[in-house]
Write a protein that holds these residues in place. Structure first.
Motif: not given
Length: 434
Positions: A96-105, A303-312
């Motif tokens: 999973r990714a996103g959430g509080p560390l990125t300020g995204s869903p 790491l949160a930004r990188a993983q969120t970008a990939l999963l998105s």
């Protein structure tokens, strides 16, 4: 290190076959599929016979940027105690990714995705593993995963990454030789080189599974026979150490018991040949320390930004992050959608029955750019809600059946689900022309 022997992944579909297979020393069960208060009778009977049961988790996401969820850790601990297990296992992956560390869903992958082999990712993983170890009543072992894609800018090989993880946390390893073969085909990584760098004394057990190659991409399907190349990787591992346990995984398209027995015999033959030349060393002691144990906040954010970008990019239609192979991202994205549709079909089997041949196409339209934000049951509900809201069902009878399905499972007070109530509703549906 607990000596396990030869085992097989326990699945309800083959429970009777497993009970009759000769020489099964232990079984592994998907932790999230077992309720501690309602362990399946077939699994209890195996335990009564002295068969060891190991829970294998798939949802912790220890390679993710967030710290482990205490509730998920507690659930895994409960299952280990309910099953009397000598250890529990999970994966080196993010789910999973996103959430509080990125300020995204927050978004769910519905699948195990690879962690970048970087210092940031290793620091975060080590801290997450340490948190998990402190919460679990038995030792933890982590599995290397199969991957269709590679992260750009990686700083370590898989073997070196795993070796440093063990050195810094004392965690044990679950080595999947089928995944090493998958990464050989898909990412050009030499299994022998990975095995050379592994701390083999930390191996808790080994996975062996089947897969299939399509258009130059190896799919770790767990739905095909074990191939010779995978057995060759197992032989390479057994030439270096005697693994405490080896387990056959099969999740779909289950063959006859005779075929399972033949695959187990082939695995035993490889491990026996290696055992004459090797002897496992003691597992390393837990040695906490290093930058992965504290002070990871900045690394977590990166790491949160990188993983969120990939999963998105994989599940929400976002642009591909720089440095990734766009063709491989497309293959991975389609594989995620196919798996998502398959699991929803399992947790809600009425939907493919109602929609027939149109189920897959309808689900692909629903999933396109629409990530999963909860579990698969919630995904099934959202799928039907979208179909009904978009008026995407031409046949009136099919629409009535979907509406009834949704009503039975939604709202603060779902419709009664006992057999008589369901029979009465379906009778009314038939009489009304549905």
């Amino acid at each position: 290190m607990t000596r396990l022997g030869t085992g097989i992944g326990w699945r309800p579909e083959i429970a009777e076959d497993i009970a009759r297979l000769p020489g099964i020393d232990w079984v592994e069960v998907v932790a999230e599929n077992v309720c501690p208060g309602h362990v399946p009778d077939a699994l209890l009977r195996l335990r009564e016979r002295g068969t060891t049961v190991v829970p294998h988790g798939v949802s912790l996401g220890l390679g993710g940027a967030e710290r482990p969820d205490p509730e998920r850790l507690s659930a895994l601990a409960e299952r280990s105690e309910a099953l009397g297990s000598p250890l529990v296992t999970e994966h080196i992956a993010f789910v999973r990714a996103g959430g509080p560390l990125t300020g995204s869903p927050a978004i769910e992958a519905g699948h195990l995705l690879p962690v970048p082999r970087t210092r940031d990712a290793l620091d975060v993983l080590c801290e997450n593993v340490t948190i998990a170890q402190e919460a679990l009543p038995v030792p933890l072992a982590l599995e290397n995963i199969a991957a269709l894609i590679s992260w750009p800018g990686e700083e370590m090989t898989e073997g070196r990454f795993l070796a440093e993880l063990v050195e810094r946390t004392g965690v044990r390893l679950l080595i999947d030789v089928a995944n090493l073969h998958t990464n050989h085909v898909n990412r050009g990584e030499d299994p022998a080189e990975a095995l050379d760098e592994l701390p083999t004394s930390a191996i808790a057990y080994v996975h062996v599974a089947g897969g299939v190659e399509r258009d130059g991409v190896w799919h770790d399907s767990h739905a095909h026979p074990v191939t010779r190349p995978v057995l060759d990787v197992l032989a390479e591992l057994c030439a270096r150490t005697t693994p405490p346990g080896v387990l056959l995984e099969r999740d779909e398209d289950f063959p006859a018991a005779e075929e399972l027995a033949a695959e187990l015999d082939a695995i035993r033959a490889v491990t026996a040949a290696g055992a004459t030349a090797t002897e496992a060393a003691p597992a390393p002691e837990h040695r906490p320390g290093g930058p992965g144990i504290s002070g990871t906040d900045a690394a977590r954010e990166r790491l949160a930004r990188a993983q969120t970008a990939l999963l998105s990019a994989l599940v929400a239609g976002a642009p591909a992050p720089e440095g990734f192979d766009r063709q491989r991202l497309g293959v991975q994205s389609r594989a995620l959608t196919a798996k998502r549709a398959g699991v929803v079909a399992k947790v809600a089997p009425e939907l493919p029955e109602i929609l027939g041949d149109g189920y897959r196409r309808a689900f692909e339209r629903y999933a396109d750019g629409r990530p999963m934000t909860g579990g698969y049951r919630r995904d099934a509900m959202a799928f039907v809600e979208q179909l009904l809201a978009a008026d995407d069902v031409a046949n009136a009878g099919t629409r009535r059946r979907l509406t009834l399905w949704w009503q039975e499972r939604s709202g603060p007070a779902p419709l009664p689900s006992h057999p008589l109530a369901r029979f009465a509703r379906r009778a009314r549906l038939v009489l009304s022309g549905g």
